[in-house]
Design a protein around this motif. Structure first.
Motif, short mmCIF file in Angstrom:
data_model
loop_
_atom_site.label_atom_id
_atom_site.label_comp_id
_atom_site.label_asym_id
_atom_site.label_seq_id
_atom_site.Cartn_x
_atom_site.Cartn_y
_atom_site.Cartn_z
N LEU A 1 28.77 -62.00 -61.72
CA LEU A 1 28.47 -60.59 -61.54
C LEU A 1 29.47 -59.72 -62.29
O LEU A 1 30.67 -60.00 -62.30
CB LEU A 1 28.48 -60.22 -60.06
N TYR B 1 23.66 -61.70 -53.82
CA TYR B 1 23.69 -62.78 -54.80
C TYR B 1 24.51 -63.96 -54.26
O TYR B 1 25.46 -63.77 -53.51
CB TYR B 1 24.31 -62.29 -56.11
N THR B 2 24.14 -65.16 -54.68
CA THR B 2 24.89 -66.35 -54.28
C THR B 2 26.21 -66.40 -55.05
O THR B 2 26.34 -65.81 -56.13
CB THR B 2 24.06 -67.62 -54.56
N VAL C 1 25.03 -61.15 -64.82
CA VAL C 1 24.31 -60.07 -64.15
C VAL C 1 25.17 -58.81 -64.12
O VAL C 1 26.32 -58.84 -63.65
CB VAL C 1 23.92 -60.46 -62.71
N ASN D 1 20.35 -55.43 -63.18
CA ASN D 1 19.57 -55.54 -61.95
C ASN D 1 20.20 -54.71 -60.83
O ASN D 1 21.37 -54.36 -60.87
CB ASN D 1 19.50 -57.01 -61.52
N ALA E 1 17.69 -59.67 -56.19
CA ALA E 1 18.50 -60.86 -56.48
C ALA E 1 17.64 -62.09 -56.73
O ALA E 1 18.07 -63.04 -57.39
CB ALA E 1 19.47 -61.11 -55.32
N TYR F 1 25.28 -54.26 -54.20
CA TYR F 1 24.30 -55.34 -54.19
C TYR F 1 24.94 -56.72 -54.23
O TYR F 1 24.23 -57.73 -54.15
CB TYR F 1 23.35 -55.19 -55.39
N VAL G 1 17.25 -63.79 -60.30
CA VAL G 1 18.11 -64.82 -60.89
C VAL G 1 17.49 -66.20 -60.70
O VAL G 1 17.46 -67.02 -61.64
CB VAL G 1 19.52 -64.76 -60.28
N THR H 1 25.36 -55.29 -62.36
CA THR H 1 24.79 -54.66 -61.18
C THR H 1 25.81 -53.73 -60.55
O THR H 1 26.86 -53.46 -61.14
CB THR H 1 24.31 -55.74 -60.17
N VAL I 1 26.66 -66.90 -59.02
CA VAL I 1 26.14 -65.96 -60.01
C VAL I 1 27.30 -65.13 -60.57
O VAL I 1 28.10 -64.57 -59.81
CB VAL I 1 25.08 -65.03 -59.39
#
Length: 416
Positions: free
Chosen positions: A55, A49-50, A39, A18, A22, A45, A25, A41, A53
């Motif tokens: 990443l 995102y919270t 995720v 992604n 966001a 970015y 999700v 990414t 998540v």
């Protein structure tokens, strides 16, 4: 007997490739509450995102080798069952991972036809479908000759891109020369894909068609008309409204959409297709196999009860689309979605949802920008400070209500 990707009793594991979508999700969690989600990414970015998540970063999600390395590292920690690619820029990488890892869903060849505009237009042209005359060039060095061959004005853009970023309408050789000598051309110079030079389409209107494909057939397609052509519009009240079923454009655009889906080989998923209305008829702009941005998905849900995000997630997870046509409208009014204008800088003042809700025929307002926020300079056709949804009795009232919104809306920014 269990196959290599059967989850059995365990929760499914999903890789999301992604960019800045966001919200995907949350949409995935709603569709698969028990799924384990990772995720892939880019670091730019991350703030979207919270904190909960997981990443994993690559420098560029268009770098298939880098994405593959991260995916294999994650695979080593446990089986992966599905790949979800919800943004325009992530479609090729998502398709590549599915093909490389033998996972179900849209493979690379199909994903490439729905994201690489050079490949897309070649396939559509071979199928006899109407697209603008164009040339594919390896770098900006080929732009002057391609434009001269096509005839001015032209549009210059990357074959892989999102929204209207790095897309330029050029009226003359002088305009091209000015672009090539400006910093604005850096995005095109750095593009890791071919470039496209297209003859500019003089249009009477711009439309989009958002559909559901199930078992190779179009199960649903909603046709909307933009308030104005989108190219170059950020500081304007952009958006679109759903056409009534008896509008002659609806059947024509739906027919083009069906033919396009067949030509590009999509079997299951959702689509977002851009179409230009001209004096000679309709011309296909482009099509993608992911949900549209802005308020389009919600407008379709309000009008027809079809949740394109949910269909996208279900089909990405190997489930049926769950939509069987024909789908009748839930309400008679004309539903419009409006993207509020945006300008870069620090926000000194911006209208509230309560203020904009006082405009006649407004049924919902979602503000995403508040006083004190910083709006970056990297803007595209879906950039906005908020979304406004309208329900009017007649199509002719949409423009009037957008004018009312323009009078009520306030955005004051200071250079950041």
């Amino acid at each position: 007997m269990s196959g290599p990707h059967d989850t059995g009793a365990r929760a499914p594991r999903v890789l999301v490739v992604n960019s800045g979508k966001a919200e995907a999700v949350d949409r995935l969690r709603a569709a698969a509450p028990d799924a384990g989600i990772d995720v892939i990414t880019e670091r730019a970015y991350a703030p979207m995102y919270t904190p909960d998540v997981r990443l994993h970063f690559v420098e560029d999600i268009a770098d298939l080798t880098a994405v593959r390395r991260v995916a294999l590292d994650l695979w080593a920690r446990g089986p992966v069952d599905h790949v979800v690619a919800p943004s325009e820029r992530s479609l090729p990488a998502g398709g590549y991972l599915r093909s490389f890892l033998g996972l179900p869903g849209i493979g690379f060849e199909t994903a490439n036809r729905f994201s690489n505009k050079a490949v897309m237009k070649a396939a559509l042209g071979a199928a006899g479908l109407p697209v603008a005359p164009h040339r594919v060039i390896a770098s900006l060095d080929g732009a002057p000759a391609a434009a001269a061959e096509l005839g001015w004005p032209v549009v210059l853009k990357p074959a892989l891109g999102t929204g209207s970023m790095n897309t330029f309408a050029l009226a003359s050789p002088a305009a091209l020369e000015a672009l090539l000598g400006s910093p604005e051309a850096e995005g095109l110079r750095r593009a890791s894909c071919p470039l496209l030079v297209e003859r500019f389409v003089e249009m009477e209107g711009e439309y989009h068609c958002d559909g559901v494909v199930s078992d190779g057939e179009v199960a649903f397609a909603a046709v909307q008309r933009y308030f104005m052509p989108l190219l170059g519009q950020t500081d304007a009240f952009t958006g679109s409204y759903l056409l009534s079923e008896d509008d002659p454009a609806v059947s024509a655009v739906r027919a083009l959409h069906r033919a396009t889906v067949t030509a590009l080989g999509l079997t299951d998923g959702v689509t977002h297709m851009e179409v230009f209305g001209t004096e000679e008829g309709f011309v296909i702009g482009e099509i993608s196999c992911r949900p549209a941005g802005g308020g389009i998905v919600d407008a379709v849900r309000m009008k027809y009860g079809v949740d394109l995000w949910r269909v996208f997630m279900d089909t990405s997870l190997g489930r049926p689309a769950g939509v069987r046509g024909p789908v009748a409208p839930l309400r008679e009014e004309i539903i419009a979605n409006c993207d509020l204008p945006v300008r870069p800088g620090r926000v000194l003042r911006v209208s509230t949802a309560e203020e904009l809700s006082r405009v006649p025929d407004v049924i919902e307002v979602r503000m995403t920008t508040r006083t004190g926020d910083i709006i970056g300079r990297r803007l595209h056709s879906a950039s906005t400070t908020g979304l406004v949804f309208l329900a009017t009795a007649e199509p002719s009232l949409v423009a009037k209500r957008v004018e009312d919104l323009a009078r009520a809306y306030v955005l004051e920014v200071a250079p950041d």
